[in-house]
Design a protein around this motif. Structure first.
Motif, PDB file in Angstrom:
ATOM      1  N   GLY A  13     -16.615  -3.623  -2.130  1.00 20.38           N
ATOM      2  CA  GLY A  13     -16.989  -5.036  -2.256  1.00 20.38           C
ATOM      3  C   GLY A  13     -16.223  -5.825  -2.194  1.00 20.38           C
ATOM      4  N   ALA A  14     -14.931  -5.141  -2.808  1.00 22.40           N
ATOM      5  CA  ALA A  14     -14.433  -6.172  -3.247  1.00 22.40           C
ATOM      6  C   ALA A  14     -13.865  -6.928  -1.378  1.00 22.40           C
ATOM      7  N   SER A  15     -12.435  -7.985  -1.637  1.00 19.42           N
ATOM      8  CA  SER A  15     -11.994  -8.074   0.057  1.00 19.42           C
ATOM      9  C   SER A  15     -11.149  -6.866  -0.007  1.00 19.42           C
ATOM     10  N   ALA A  16     -11.234  -7.363   2.187  1.00 20.09           N
ATOM     11  CA  ALA A  16     -10.888  -5.586   2.458  1.00 20.09           C
ATOM     12  C   ALA A  16      -8.971  -5.472   1.952  1.00 20.09           C
ATOM     13  N   TRP A  17      -8.075  -6.747   2.080  1.00 15.96           N
ATOM     14  CA  TRP A  17      -6.818  -6.434   1.493  1.00 15.96           C
ATOM     15  C   TRP A  17      -6.740  -5.899   0.072  1.00 15.96           C
ATOM     16  N   LEU A  18      -7.525  -6.029  -0.680  1.00 15.48           N
ATOM     17  CA  LEU A  18      -7.599  -6.413  -2.502  1.00 15.48           C
ATOM     18  C   LEU A  18      -7.665  -4.706  -1.832  1.00 15.48           C
ATOM     19  N   MET A  19      -8.672  -4.100  -2.217  1.00 11.57           N
ATOM     20  CA  MET A  19      -8.999  -2.506  -1.745  1.00 11.57           C
ATOM     21  C   MET A  19      -7.648  -1.814  -0.694  1.00 11.57           C
ATOM     22  N   LEU A  20      -6.846  -1.963  -0.322  1.00 13.99           N
ATOM     23  CA  LEU A  20      -6.197  -1.606   0.788  1.00 13.99           C
ATOM     24  C   LEU A  20      -5.047  -1.272   0.021  1.00 13.99           C
ATOM     25  N   ILE A  21      -4.806  -2.272  -1.086  1.00 15.82           N
ATOM     26  CA  ILE A  21      -3.718  -1.465  -2.794  1.00 15.82           C
ATOM     27  C   ILE A  21      -3.887  -0.089  -2.850  1.00 15.82           C
ATOM     28  N   PRO A  22      -4.778   0.337  -2.941  1.00 19.84           N
ATOM     29  CA  PRO A  22      -5.134   1.538  -4.294  1.00 19.84           C
ATOM     30  C   PRO A  22      -5.171   2.731  -2.317  1.00 19.84           C
ATOM     31  N   PHE A  23      -5.943   2.118  -1.740  1.00 23.16           N
ATOM     32  CA  PHE A  23      -5.769   3.051  -0.485  1.00 23.16           C
ATOM     33  C   PHE A  23      -3.669   3.121   0.003  1.00 23.16           C
ATOM     34  N   VAL A  24      -3.012   2.790   0.263  1.00 21.94           N
ATOM     35  CA  VAL A  24      -1.829   2.402   0.518  1.00 21.94           C
ATOM     36  C   VAL A  24      -1.213   3.571  -0.166  1.00 21.94           C
ATOM     37  N   ILE A  25      -1.236   3.481  -1.555  1.00 15.74           N
ATOM     38  CA  ILE A  25      -0.614   4.395  -2.661  1.00 15.74           C
ATOM     39  C   ILE A  25      -0.690   5.456  -2.251  1.00 15.74           C
ATOM     40  N   TYR A  26      -2.719   5.838  -2.358  1.00 24.99           N
ATOM     41  CA  TYR A  26      -2.684   7.427  -2.395  1.00 24.99           C
ATOM     42  C   TYR A  26      -1.872   7.731  -0.855  1.00 24.99           C
ATOM     43  N   SER A  27      -2.520   6.785   0.196  1.00 20.42           N
ATOM     44  CA  SER A  27      -2.076   7.850   1.578  1.00 20.42           C
ATOM     45  C   SER A  27      -0.529   8.014   1.922  1.00 20.42           C
ATOM     46  N   PHE A  28       0.734   6.760   0.569  1.00 18.26           N
ATOM     47  CA  PHE A  28       1.983   7.416   1.019  1.00 18.26           C
ATOM     48  C   PHE A  28       1.869   8.635  -0.471  1.00 18.26           C
ATOM     49  N   VAL A  29       0.667   7.809  -1.349  1.00 10.92           N
ATOM     50  CA  VAL A  29       1.620  10.336  -2.574  1.00 10.92           C
ATOM     51  C   VAL A  29       1.020  10.770  -2.305  1.00 10.92           C
ATOM     52  N   MET A  30      -0.561  10.852  -1.499  1.00 17.06           N
ATOM     53  CA  MET A  30      -0.425  12.191  -0.385  1.00 17.06           C
ATOM     54  C   MET A  30       0.785  12.903   0.503  1.00 17.06           C
ATOM     55  N   SER A  31       0.321  11.834   1.424  1.00 15.86           N
ATOM     56  CA  SER A  31       1.532  12.767   2.299  1.00 15.86           C
ATOM     57  C   SER A  31       2.803  13.064   1.583  1.00 15.86           C
TER      58      SER A  31
END
Length: 442
Positions: A343-361
């Motif tokens: 529900g926050a801004s898309a770019w704010l939600m992108l921060i945990p998303f890209v960290i998750y992606s980096f660590v998951m990879s």
């Protein structure tokens, strides 16, 4: 006479000779790594391209939710059967034949997707692709681990997952920006024939695993392969302990069941969120009210690629157990944050998303390293195949249920239960994960 010993079993190696996994990294080690990670590239490409093609197929054929889920999970279902069946076959007849012939099936089925007349035939073709790739998930890292020098084994095996990520990212980029009309999806799916054909060609003439030959009492053949491909004629061949009556039941014997259950659970808990999230990444971004989904997906994919490369360094730097535990923890925290920020801004939600992606990879590199190190040679193909098969059940379950969860409960609840899966992975790792980085495999 002075005696040298191996790190794990303290088996004496006569002076002037060298154990198979102590031969220095050389040209053939690099070549067999390339031959093996070609399959991981093909797998990443095949599973990545369906995510881009699926919306087009849905529009053209009017697919309901059931068939969308079935197509998304079809290759994963095939992976289950391929890993389970052909991993066991490789323990009986050898690694090399399975290692080569499975890509005949993958190349043919990939190309045939172009002419699929209906969803049922397309589903069967993707099952066949998954079946062939499943065989390679069992046999590829098994064969590679039996050639690998112990000091380089983690890096060599981890590179397989990096190339999976490369294939996946390239498929996503091609899927996002290639458009040749209403049948674009046919070209996208059939393009998987190109990397599959390349892998088939470079694997023709590859040798049998010397470790497997040793386990079958065929030491002279193993010596010949070491002399021809590894440039050493003084390799030490230990006495074979033949296990002609070995079976899947032995994987759950008192000696092995802890390793087997750890492998099944840690692998399944890691890949379930991975495949679910990235198969439906556009659906998630849409639910997050992202306006430029292609741009944000590109950012996520770049972090996936960077994380995979960083994970190569981490595999060499940190113990297997600590690396696996802490990456589970970080990933779980990031998905919880993603749920909270819904529900926050898309770019704010992108921060945990890209960290998750980096660590998951980076974390996913361990799924190619741990499994071969958990089992003895005579059961390695079976054990690795079992772990890959069961992990694909988890992947298929996550891939099937995530769109339902997103539709009924939204992004927040979906991210919370996926985070719970990762938290279970951390607990299993804390309780059962062994230290295998110095383990002798042959």
């Amino acid at each position: 006479m002075n005696i040298a010993t191996t790190d794990e079993a303290q088996e004496p190696v006569p002076e002037g000779m060298v154990a198979l996994d102590q031969i220095p990294f050389g040209r053939f080690h690099f070549k067999v790594t390339v031959m093996t990670f070609g399959a991981n590239f093909s797998d990443g490409y095949a599973l990545g391209i369906i995510g881009s093609a699926l919306p087009m197929i849905t529009t053209q054929w009017g697919l309901n939710g059931f068939w969308q889920g079935m197509l998304a999970s079809s290759a994963l279902i095939g992976l289950f059967f391929g890993s389970l069946i052909l991993g066991r076959v490789s323990d009986r007849i050898g690694r090399q034949r399975v290692y080569v012939l499975n890509f005949v099936l993958i190349a043919a089925a990939s190309l045939a997707q172009f002419w699929a007349p209906n969803v049922e035939i397309l589903f069967v073709l993707r099952l066949l692709i998954g079946f062939g790739l499943g065989a390679d998930y069992a046999v590829g890292p098994t064969l590679l681990s039996e050639f690998a020098p112990r000091k380089s084994r983690g890096l060599m095996l981890a590179s397989l997952t990096v190339l999976w990520t490369v294939g996946y990212v390239i498929a996503n980029i091609i899927g996002a920006y290639v458009n040749v009309g209403p049948d674009t999806w046919r070209w996208l799916l059939a393009s998987g024939f190109i990397p599959a054909l390349f892998v088939l060609i470079v694997r023709i003439g590859s040798p049998e695993s010397p470790g497997w030959l040793i386990s079958k009492g065929r030491g002279e053949e193993a010596k010949h392969i070491a002399a021809k491909y590894l440039n050493t004629g003084n390799v030490y061949i230990p006495a074979a302990h033949l296990e002609e009556k070995s079976s899947y039941a032995e994987l759950f014997s008192p000696e092995l069941r802890k390793s087997t259950w750890f492998g099944i659970l840690f692998y399944s808990f890691q890949v379930l969120p991975y495949f679910a999230i990235y198969t439906f990444v556009y659906t998630i971004l849409e639910a997050m009210k992202v306006h430029d989904a292609n741009l944000q997906n590109l950012v996520i994919n770049l972090f996936l690629l960077a994380g995979g490369i960083a994970g190569l360094w981490a595999i060499q730097k940190f113990p297997r157990r600590g690396f696996t535990f802490w990456t589970f923890v970080i990933m779980a925290v990031m998905l919880v944050l993603l749920g909270i920020l819904s529900g926050a801004s898309a770019w704010l939600m992108l921060i945990p998303f890209v960290i998750y992606s980096f660590v998951m990879s980076g974390a996913s590199n361990i799924t190619q390293v741990y499994p071969p190190e958990l089992f003895p040679t005579h059961l390695r193909g079976s054990g690795v195949g079992l772990l890959n098969a069961t992990s694909r059940i988890a992947s298929a379950i996550g891939t099937f249920f995530l769109p339902i969860s997103l539709e009924k409960w939204g992004v927040s609840v979906s991210m919370y239960w996926l985070a719970g899966v990762l938290a279970l992975g951390a607990l299993v790792t804390w309780a059962w994960a062994p230290a295998t980085e110095s383990k002798k495999l042959v």
